[in-house]
Design a protein around this motif. Structure first.
Motif, short mmCIF file in Angstrom:
data_model
loop_
_atom_site.label_atom_id
_atom_site.label_comp_id
_atom_site.label_asym_id
_atom_site.label_seq_id
_atom_site.Cartn_x
_atom_site.Cartn_y
_atom_site.Cartn_z
N UNK A 54 34.91 123.24 21.55
CA UNK A 54 34.34 124.23 22.41
C UNK A 54 34.71 123.87 23.87
N UNK A 55 35.21 122.71 24.29
CA UNK A 55 35.62 122.39 25.69
C UNK A 55 36.93 122.28 25.75
N UNK A 56 37.86 122.38 24.71
CA UNK A 56 39.12 122.11 24.89
C UNK A 56 39.94 122.87 26.07
N UNK A 57 39.53 124.23 26.19
CA UNK A 57 40.05 125.04 27.22
C UNK A 57 40.06 124.63 28.55
N UNK A 58 38.57 124.04 28.71
CA UNK A 58 38.35 123.73 30.14
C UNK A 58 38.79 122.11 30.40
N UNK A 59 39.11 121.45 29.37
CA UNK A 59 39.62 120.02 29.60
C UNK A 59 41.03 120.35 30.13
N UNK A 60 41.81 121.42 29.29
CA UNK A 60 43.29 121.51 29.82
C UNK A 60 43.25 122.09 30.97
N UNK A 61 42.48 123.12 31.38
CA UNK A 61 42.49 123.54 32.90
C UNK A 61 42.15 122.55 33.90
N UNK A 62 41.22 121.65 33.57
CA UNK A 62 40.95 120.93 34.59
C UNK A 62 42.09 119.67 34.76
N UNK A 63 42.58 119.28 33.77
CA UNK A 63 43.68 118.50 33.73
C UNK A 63 45.05 119.03 34.39
#
Length: 185
Positions: A54-63
């Motif tokens: 669920x959060x993978x895309x947001x983790x990538x964007x934040x990183x």
């Protein structure tokens, strides 16, 4: 789907050191090798957990946003791969490439690192300052699979912004919720 909360390691805790296999580069990396100039985010994740998916895309964007600001991101999977082979190192490498992880994805085979960080769930997030002292732990934001709340990453981003600006983070730190780490028996 289990709903396990973070243990909420005490703020100020020094980041436990480690040397783990990076499944992307096939090299062993220590915390000193990959820590950030201004801070370091440690992410306990895995391949199959619906909360992590669920959060993978947001983790990538934040990183991608914060790496240029001197913040390092390090993902670690500590799951028992005998009982959960989809979380094994070979699958981790494929998963990291598929998701476009811009950070190392380390394999904690002994589970000693997860225990040292008192990690309980995936995702379990920790932010350490430049001296590797814990300044944030808990959730990415209030979004969970199926709850209808948009994914924003606001809790982690607020903590990162406070760290970068040298301001105290006075916002409440809520535990992350996710699948329990799959401990070896």
């Amino acid at each position: 789907m289990a709903r396990t909360p973070s243990n909420m390691l005490p703020l100020g805790t020094k980041a436990p050191d480690f040397s783990l296999l990076d499944t992307v580069s096939d090299k062993f990396l220590s915390l000193d090798d990959v820590k950030g100039e201004h801070g370091t985010v440690i992410l306990f994740i895995c391949n199959h957990c619906p909360f992590v998916i669920h959060v993978n895309s947001e983790l990538v964007a934040i990183a991608k946003t914060y790496q240029s600001k001197g913040i390092a991101f390090i993902a670690i999977s500590s799951n028992d791969v005998e009982n959960y082979p989809q979380d094994g190192p070979d699958k981790m490498k494929i998963h990291a490439k598929t998701e476009g992880y811009p950070f190392p994805y380390l394999y904690d085979e002994t589970q000693d690192v997860a225990k040292a960080y008192d990690a309980a769930c995936t995702p379990d997030l920790y932010l350490f300052n430049s001296e590797l002292k814990l300044v944030y732990r808990g959730q990415l934001d209030d979004s969970r699979p199926g709850n209808g709340i948009p994914l924003t990453g606001n809790d982690l981003k607020h903590a990162l912004d406070c760290l970068i600006k040298g301001k105290e983070n006075t916002a409440p730190q809520k535990p992350s919720i996710g699948c329990n780490i799959k401990w070896k028996v």
